[in-house]
Motif scaffolding. Structure first.
Motif, PDB file in Angstrom:
ATOM      1  N   PHE A  93       0.803  -1.219   0.000  1.00 21.94           N
ATOM      2  CA  PHE A  93       0.000   0.000   0.000  1.00 21.94           C
ATOM      3  C   PHE A  93       0.840   1.276   0.000  1.00 21.94           C
ATOM      4  O   PHE A  93       0.296   2.369  -0.072  1.00 21.94           O
ATOM      5  CB  PHE A  93      -0.963   0.008   1.198  1.00 21.94           C
ATOM      6  N   GLY A  94       2.157   1.117   0.067  1.00 28.30           N
ATOM      7  CA  GLY A  94       3.036   2.282   0.032  1.00 28.30           C
ATOM      8  C   GLY A  94       3.174   2.845  -1.372  1.00 28.30           C
ATOM      9  O   GLY A  94       2.584   2.346  -2.336  1.00 28.30           O
ATOM     10  N   GLU A  95       3.971   3.873  -1.487  1.00 26.93           N
ATOM     11  CA  GLU A  95       4.160   4.545  -2.775  1.00 26.93           C
ATOM     12  C   GLU A  95       5.449   4.141  -3.481  1.00 26.93           C
ATOM     13  O   GLU A  95       5.635   4.449  -4.647  1.00 26.93           O
ATOM     14  CB  GLU A  95       4.141   6.072  -2.574  1.00 26.93           C
ATOM     15  N   PRO A 137      -9.010  -9.147   1.873  1.00 25.29           N
ATOM     16  CA  PRO A 137      -9.787  -8.608   0.742  1.00 25.29           C
ATOM     17  C   PRO A 137      -9.278  -7.235   0.270  1.00 25.29           C
ATOM     18  O   PRO A 137      -9.241  -6.970  -0.928  1.00 25.29           O
ATOM     19  CB  PRO A 137     -11.212  -8.519   1.300  1.00 25.29           C
ATOM     20  N   ASP A 138      -8.859  -6.390   1.211  1.00 23.03           N
ATOM     21  CA  ASP A 138      -8.308  -5.081   0.826  1.00 23.03           C
ATOM     22  C   ASP A 138      -7.008  -5.244   0.032  1.00 23.03           C
ATOM     23  O   ASP A 138      -6.766  -4.517  -0.936  1.00 23.03           O
ATOM     24  CB  ASP A 138      -8.056  -4.199   2.039  1.00 23.03           C
ATOM     25  N   THR A 163      -5.378  -6.248  -7.542  1.00 25.33           N
ATOM     26  CA  THR A 163      -6.150  -6.133  -8.782  1.00 25.33           C
ATOM     27  C   THR A 163      -5.976  -4.751  -9.402  1.00 25.33           C
ATOM     28  O   THR A 163      -5.786  -4.630 -10.615  1.00 25.33           O
ATOM     29  CB  THR A 163      -7.641  -6.416  -8.507  1.00 25.33           C
ATOM     30  N   ALA A 164      -6.007  -3.718  -8.576  1.00 27.44           N
ATOM     31  CA  ALA A 164      -5.830  -2.351  -9.080  1.00 27.44           C
ATOM     32  C   ALA A 164      -4.440  -2.168  -9.683  1.00 27.44           C
ATOM     33  O   ALA A 164      -4.285  -1.571 -10.752  1.00 27.44           O
ATOM     34  CB  ALA A 164      -6.066  -1.339  -7.965  1.00 27.44           C
ATOM     35  N   LEU A 189       3.255  -5.924 -13.698  1.00 21.40           N
ATOM     36  CA  LEU A 189       3.490  -7.315 -14.078  1.00 21.40           C
ATOM     37  C   LEU A 189       3.531  -8.240 -12.858  1.00 21.40           C
ATOM     38  O   LEU A 189       2.989  -9.346 -12.890  1.00 21.40           O
ATOM     39  CB  LEU A 189       4.783  -7.438 -14.885  1.00 21.40           C
ATOM     40  N   ALA A 190       4.176  -7.790 -11.782  1.00 18.00           N
ATOM     41  CA  ALA A 190       4.224  -8.597 -10.560  1.00 18.00           C
ATOM     42  C   ALA A 190       2.813  -8.773  -9.984  1.00 18.00           C
ATOM     43  O   ALA A 190       2.450  -9.868  -9.534  1.00 18.00           O
ATOM     44  CB  ALA A 190       5.154  -7.956  -9.532  1.00 18.00           C
ATOM     45  N   ALA A 191       2.008  -7.717 -10.026  1.00 18.39           N
ATOM     46  CA  ALA A 191       0.629  -7.798  -9.533  1.00 18.39           C
ATOM     47  C   ALA A 191      -0.205  -8.725 -10.412  1.00 18.39           C
ATOM     48  O   ALA A 191      -1.001  -9.522  -9.907  1.00 18.39           O
ATOM     49  CB  ALA A 191       0.002  -6.399  -9.490  1.00 18.39           C
ATOM     50  N   LYS A 192      -0.006  -8.637 -11.693  1.00 19.36           N
ATOM     51  CA  LYS A 192      -0.746  -9.502 -12.620  1.00 19.36           C
ATOM     52  C   LYS A 192      -0.405 -10.971 -12.376  1.00 19.36           C
ATOM     53  O   LYS A 192      -1.291 -11.828 -12.329  1.00 19.36           O
ATOM     54  CB  LYS A 192      -0.426  -9.109 -14.067  1.00 19.36           C
ATOM     55  N   MET A 193       0.879 -11.265 -12.202  1.00 17.76           N
ATOM     56  CA  MET A 193       1.301 -12.640 -11.940  1.00 17.76           C
ATOM     57  C   MET A 193       0.715 -13.149 -10.622  1.00 17.76           C
ATOM     58  O   MET A 193       0.250 -14.292 -10.539  1.00 17.76           O
ATOM     59  CB  MET A 193       2.827 -12.735 -11.933  1.00 17.76           C
ATOM     60  N   LEU A 194       0.721 -12.312  -9.587  1.00 18.90           N
ATOM     61  CA  LEU A 194       0.176 -12.716  -8.299  1.00 18.90           C
ATOM     62  C   LEU A 194      -1.335 -12.932  -8.404  1.00 18.90           C
ATOM     63  O   LEU A 194      -1.856 -13.921  -7.874  1.00 18.90           O
ATOM     64  CB  LEU A 194       0.497 -11.681  -7.221  1.00 18.90           C
ATOM     65  N   ALA A 195      -2.024 -12.034  -9.083  1.00 21.21           N
ATOM     66  CA  ALA A 195      -3.476 -12.186  -9.250  1.00 21.21           C
ATOM     67  C   ALA A 195      -3.804 -13.486  -9.970  1.00 21.21           C
ATOM     68  O   ALA A 195      -4.732 -14.206  -9.580  1.00 21.21           O
ATOM     69  CB  ALA A 195      -4.046 -10.988 -10.011  1.00 21.21           C
TER      70      ALA A 195
END
Length: 128
Positions: free
Chosen positions: A56-58, A79-80, A86-87, A104-110
């Motif tokens: 959640f950091g920048e 859930p958060d 996802t965002a 890309l890292a978020a997409k792979m994790l999702a």
């Protein structure tokens, strides 16, 4: 550079302290990356807390490292956190290389979470 070579469980307290409180973003990112190497799986609550804060950091390097490790703690993803993943997976990175690494890292994790939940649901149906 030395932090990248730390891989012993006795170093967990020092590495988690750096991941939580170093004023240097690069040091924090390296500490986050090394949490699993120093026994982070044996301290899932504390490790997941640090990964949540980084997610959640920048700082994009910390986000990338957190996303790469969160797949090892799927039961700690709230859930958060899942909404944030996802965002980040759907963000428009443009020409920003660091943001593209986050995406890309978020997409792979999702995708990993979706697949593991699909497998779990299929196993539940098969057990009936």
């Amino acid at each position: 550079a030395y932090l990248g070579r730390v891989n012993h469980e006795a170093s967990f307290d020092n590495v988690i302290a750096l991941a939580k409180g170093s004023p240097d973003g690069a040091v924090k990112a390296a500490a986050v990356r090394n949490l699993v190497l120093v026994g982070g799986r044996k301290h899932p609550e504390e490790t997941a807390g640090v990964l949540n804060k980084a997610l959640f950091g920048e700082d994009t390097s910390q986000q990338t490292e957190a996303l790469r490790l969160l797949g090892r703690f799927p039961d700690r993803i709230t859930p958060d956190m899942e909404k944030r993943i996802t965002a980040l997976a759907s963000m428009q990175a443009g020409n920003d290389r660091e943001q593209e690494q986050v995406r890309l890292a978020a997409k792979m994790l999702a995708e990993q979470l979706k697949a593991s939940r699909g497998i779990g649901a299929a196993e539940g149906r098969a057990a009936r």
